[in-house]
Write a protein that holds these residues in place. Structure first.
Motif, mmCIF file in Angstrom:
data_model
loop_
_atom_site.group_PDB
_atom_site.id
_atom_site.type_symbol
_atom_site.label_atom_id
_atom_site.label_comp_id
_atom_site.label_asym_id
_atom_site.label_seq_id
_atom_site.Cartn_x
_atom_site.Cartn_y
_atom_site.Cartn_z
ATOM 1 N N SER A 72 -14.430 3.138 -8.180
ATOM 2 C CA SER A 72 -15.269 2.010 -8.570
ATOM 3 C C SER A 72 -14.976 1.689 -10.034
ATOM 4 O O SER A 72 -15.309 2.467 -10.938
ATOM 5 C CB SER A 72 -16.751 2.358 -8.389
ATOM 6 N N SER A 73 -14.340 0.553 -10.272
ATOM 7 C CA SER A 73 -13.909 0.185 -11.617
ATOM 8 C C SER A 73 -15.100 -0.230 -12.483
ATOM 9 O O SER A 73 -15.957 -1.007 -12.055
ATOM 10 C CB SER A 73 -12.896 -0.960 -11.545
ATOM 11 N N LEU A 74 -15.115 0.284 -13.735
ATOM 12 C CA LEU A 74 -16.150 -0.052 -14.716
ATOM 13 C C LEU A 74 -15.623 -0.985 -15.798
ATOM 14 O O LEU A 74 -16.335 -1.863 -16.283
ATOM 15 C CB LEU A 74 -16.685 1.230 -15.362
ATOM 16 N N GLU A 75 -14.375 -0.767 -16.209
ATOM 17 C CA GLU A 75 -13.722 -1.550 -17.260
ATOM 18 C C GLU A 75 -12.270 -1.793 -16.885
ATOM 19 O O GLU A 75 -11.667 -0.959 -16.215
ATOM 20 C CB GLU A 75 -13.774 -0.796 -18.601
ATOM 21 N N PRO A 76 -11.620 -2.890 -17.303
ATOM 22 C CA PRO A 76 -12.185 -4.045 -18.006
ATOM 23 C C PRO A 76 -12.908 -5.030 -17.080
ATOM 24 O O PRO A 76 -13.593 -5.927 -17.551
ATOM 25 C CB PRO A 76 -10.951 -4.692 -18.625
ATOM 26 N N GLN A 77 -12.709 -4.859 -15.758
ATOM 27 C CA GLN A 77 -13.412 -5.660 -14.756
ATOM 28 C C GLN A 77 -14.053 -4.707 -13.746
ATOM 29 O O GLN A 77 -13.619 -3.565 -13.598
ATOM 30 C CB GLN A 77 -12.429 -6.600 -14.005
ATOM 31 N N THR A 78 -15.068 -5.174 -13.062
ATOM 32 C CA THR A 78 -15.611 -4.387 -11.953
ATOM 33 C C THR A 78 -14.784 -4.652 -10.706
ATOM 34 O O THR A 78 -14.212 -5.729 -10.535
ATOM 35 C CB THR A 78 -17.087 -4.741 -11.693
ATOM 36 N N GLY A 79 -14.690 -3.637 -9.844
ATOM 37 C CA GLY A 79 -13.905 -3.762 -8.622
ATOM 38 C C GLY A 79 -13.842 -2.429 -7.910
ATOM 39 O O GLY A 79 -14.492 -1.454 -8.324
ATOM 40 N N ASP A 80 -13.031 -2.374 -6.856
ATOM 41 C CA ASP A 80 -12.951 -1.172 -6.033
ATOM 42 C C ASP A 80 -11.509 -0.927 -5.600
ATOM 43 O O ASP A 80 -10.689 -1.846 -5.540
ATOM 44 C CB ASP A 80 -13.818 -1.309 -4.770
ATOM 45 N N SER A 81 -11.253 0.326 -5.269
ATOM 46 C CA SER A 81 -10.020 0.709 -4.582
ATOM 47 C C SER A 81 -10.369 1.843 -3.635
ATOM 48 O O SER A 81 -11.161 2.720 -3.972
ATOM 49 C CB SER A 81 -8.948 1.169 -5.578
ATOM 50 N N ALA A 82 -9.784 1.814 -2.444
ATOM 51 C CA ALA A 82 -10.073 2.850 -1.452
ATOM 52 C C ALA A 82 -8.826 3.126 -0.636
ATOM 53 O O ALA A 82 -8.009 2.234 -0.385
ATOM 54 C CB ALA A 82 -11.220 2.426 -0.538
ATOM 55 N N ASP B 101 -8.570 -3.654 -5.561
ATOM 56 C CA ASP B 101 -9.258 -4.915 -5.860
ATOM 57 C C ASP B 101 -9.962 -4.762 -7.207
ATOM 58 O O ASP B 101 -11.195 -4.742 -7.282
ATOM 59 C CB ASP B 101 -10.258 -5.244 -4.749
ATOM 60 N N PHE B 102 -9.154 -4.623 -8.285
ATOM 61 C CA PHE B 102 -9.687 -4.439 -9.635
ATOM 62 C C PHE B 102 -9.687 -5.737 -10.447
ATOM 63 O O PHE B 102 -10.211 -5.770 -11.554
ATOM 64 C CB PHE B 102 -8.871 -3.392 -10.397
ATOM 65 N N ASP B 103 -9.051 -6.810 -9.940
ATOM 66 C CA ASP B 103 -8.990 -8.107 -10.634
ATOM 67 C C ASP B 103 -8.407 -7.985 -12.041
ATOM 68 O O ASP B 103 -8.934 -8.544 -13.011
ATOM 69 C CB ASP B 103 -10.384 -8.754 -10.707
ATOM 70 N N ARG C 173 -5.325 -8.412 -14.956
ATOM 71 C CA ARG C 173 -4.295 -9.375 -15.315
ATOM 72 C C ARG C 173 -2.893 -8.795 -15.131
ATOM 73 O O ARG C 173 -1.954 -9.515 -14.763
ATOM 74 C CB ARG C 173 -4.490 -9.807 -16.779
ATOM 75 N N ASP C 174 -2.741 -7.468 -15.363
ATOM 76 C CA ASP C 174 -1.407 -6.866 -15.394
ATOM 77 C C ASP C 174 -1.114 -5.942 -14.220
ATOM 78 O O ASP C 174 -0.125 -5.210 -14.240
ATOM 79 C CB ASP C 174 -1.232 -6.102 -16.714
ATOM 80 N N GLN C 175 -1.964 -5.937 -13.196
ATOM 81 C CA GLN C 175 -1.702 -5.182 -11.971
ATOM 82 C C GLN C 175 -2.232 -5.970 -10.788
ATOM 83 O O GLN C 175 -3.438 -6.230 -10.693
ATOM 84 C CB GLN C 175 -2.353 -3.798 -12.006
ATOM 85 N N ALA C 176 -1.314 -6.353 -9.898
ATOM 86 C CA ALA C 176 -1.703 -7.162 -8.740
ATOM 87 C C ALA C 176 -2.591 -6.373 -7.796
ATOM 88 O O ALA C 176 -2.389 -5.172 -7.571
ATOM 89 C CB ALA C 176 -0.452 -7.643 -8.009
ATOM 90 N N ASP C 177 -3.585 -7.035 -7.226
ATOM 91 C CA ASP C 177 -4.387 -6.433 -6.167
ATOM 92 C C ASP C 177 -3.584 -6.365 -4.874
ATOM 93 O O ASP C 177 -2.551 -7.008 -4.719
ATOM 94 C CB ASP C 177 -5.660 -7.267 -5.931
ATOM 95 N N GLY C 178 -4.082 -5.589 -3.925
ATOM 96 C CA GLY C 178 -3.421 -5.457 -2.630
ATOM 97 C C GLY C 178 -3.034 -4.026 -2.338
ATOM 98 O O GLY C 178 -3.642 -3.073 -2.852
ATOM 99 N N LEU C 179 -2.003 -3.850 -1.509
ATOM 100 C CA LEU C 179 -1.530 -2.519 -1.143
ATOM 101 C C LEU C 179 -1.112 -1.745 -2.387
ATOM 102 O O LEU C 179 -0.401 -2.269 -3.252
ATOM 103 C CB LEU C 179 -0.345 -2.630 -0.182
ATOM 104 N N ILE C 180 -1.541 -0.486 -2.461
ATOM 105 C CA ILE C 180 -1.296 0.328 -3.649
ATOM 106 C C ILE C 180 -0.945 1.754 -3.246
ATOM 107 O O ILE C 180 -1.375 2.231 -2.187
ATOM 108 C CB ILE C 180 -2.544 0.320 -4.581
ATOM 109 N N PHE C 181 -0.148 2.429 -4.081
ATOM 110 C CA PHE C 181 0.239 3.814 -3.812
ATOM 111 C C PHE C 181 -0.400 4.732 -4.855
ATOM 112 O O PHE C 181 -0.587 4.346 -6.007
ATOM 113 C CB PHE C 181 1.761 3.955 -3.825
ATOM 114 N N TYR C 182 -0.733 5.968 -4.420
ATOM 115 C CA TYR C 182 -1.466 6.924 -5.245
ATOM 116 C C TYR C 182 -0.689 8.235 -5.456
ATOM 117 O O TYR C 182 -1.116 9.292 -5.000
ATOM 118 C CB TYR C 182 -2.775 7.324 -4.572
ATOM 119 N N PRO C 183 0.446 8.284 -6.136
ATOM 120 C CA PRO C 183 1.028 9.595 -6.482
ATOM 121 C C PRO C 183 0.146 10.279 -7.522
ATOM 122 O O PRO C 183 -0.439 9.623 -8.394
ATOM 123 C CB PRO C 183 2.407 9.242 -7.047
ATOM 124 N N GLN C 184 0.061 11.629 -7.452
ATOM 125 C CA GLN C 184 -0.876 12.341 -8.324
ATOM 126 C C GLN C 184 -0.546 13.831 -8.376
ATOM 127 O O GLN C 184 0.079 14.370 -7.465
ATOM 128 C CB GLN C 184 -2.302 12.151 -7.813
#
Length: 204
Positions: free
Chosen positions: A99-109, A139-141, A143-154
């Motif tokens: 759950s994104s707090l900064e710089p915009q609110t949004g979500d990723s799951a 879905d973080f909205d 400017r420098d990272q497009a929303d949509g399909l995302i990968f999570y290496p960690q």
């Protein structure tokens, strides 16, 4: 005479105490339950805070709440007993929510698969290292990272502390990356330090 008799009595009591201790110590050792058994399966939960630290533009400003419920399975049993790396390997099947707090609110799951090596030099305390890969939707909205399909290496590290044979508390850190592998622009990527607290419950 009285002093000599007192010393003799003290020696007899000490001898009796040590003899009784020698008799019951194996019983105490046997009665102490193991805090981990090979083949263990468990339900785990970790949550914490993530903070972006690299990339350019607004991806460096990202802050989020992370929630990681997972199922864990011992897949190796004890390996390397008596060596510095002695421990076991777990497979984790994990759901991941942000759950994104900064710089915009949004979500990723999404979801991830991780391998976790637990070092077991002590009965209750077990440090671990882990590495994994996941897929999700962003879905973080930004400017420098497009929303949509995302990968999570960690990857990360942490510490488990056994409260009982079934219940563990843990604290951990992960380096967590989000990007789309160039499928869509912009794709600056979100690199974050994630600090986590949690627990796990073993059911077998």
């Amino acid at each position: 005479m009285g002093l000599s008799l007192g010393v003799t009595n003290m020696r007899m009591r000490l001898t009796t105490f040590l003899f009784c201790l020698a008799l019951i110590s194996p019983v105490i050792a046997v009665a102490e339950p193991p805090y981990w058994q090979p083949g263990a399966s468990y339900l785990g939960f970790q949550a914490g805070w993530g903070n972006g630290f690299s990339g350019h533009g607004d991806t460096r400003q990202v802050e989020y709440i992370a929630v990681f419920p997972h199922l864990g399975f011992d897949i190796s049993g004890m390996v390397g007993a008596g060596r510095w790396y002695g421990g076991n390997l777990d497979l984790l099947l994990e759901a991941e929510y942000f759950s994104s707090l900064e710089p915009q609110t949004g979500d990723s799951a999404g979801g991830a698969i991780l391998l976790r090596h637990n070092f077991r030099p002590w009965p209750r305390l077990s440090p671990y290292l882990e590495i994994g890969f996941g897929v999700g939707y962003l879905d973080f909205d930004l400017r420098d990272q497009a929303d949509g399909l995302i990968f999570y290496p960690q990857f990360g590290a942490g510490l488990n502390y056994a409260i009982s044979r079934r219940l563990n508390l843990n604290a951990g850190w992960r380096y967590h990356h989000m990007s789309n592998a160039g499928r869509e622009q912009p794709n600056s990527g979100i690199d974050a330090n994630v600090f986590l607290l949690g627990f796990s419950y073993t059911w077998n």
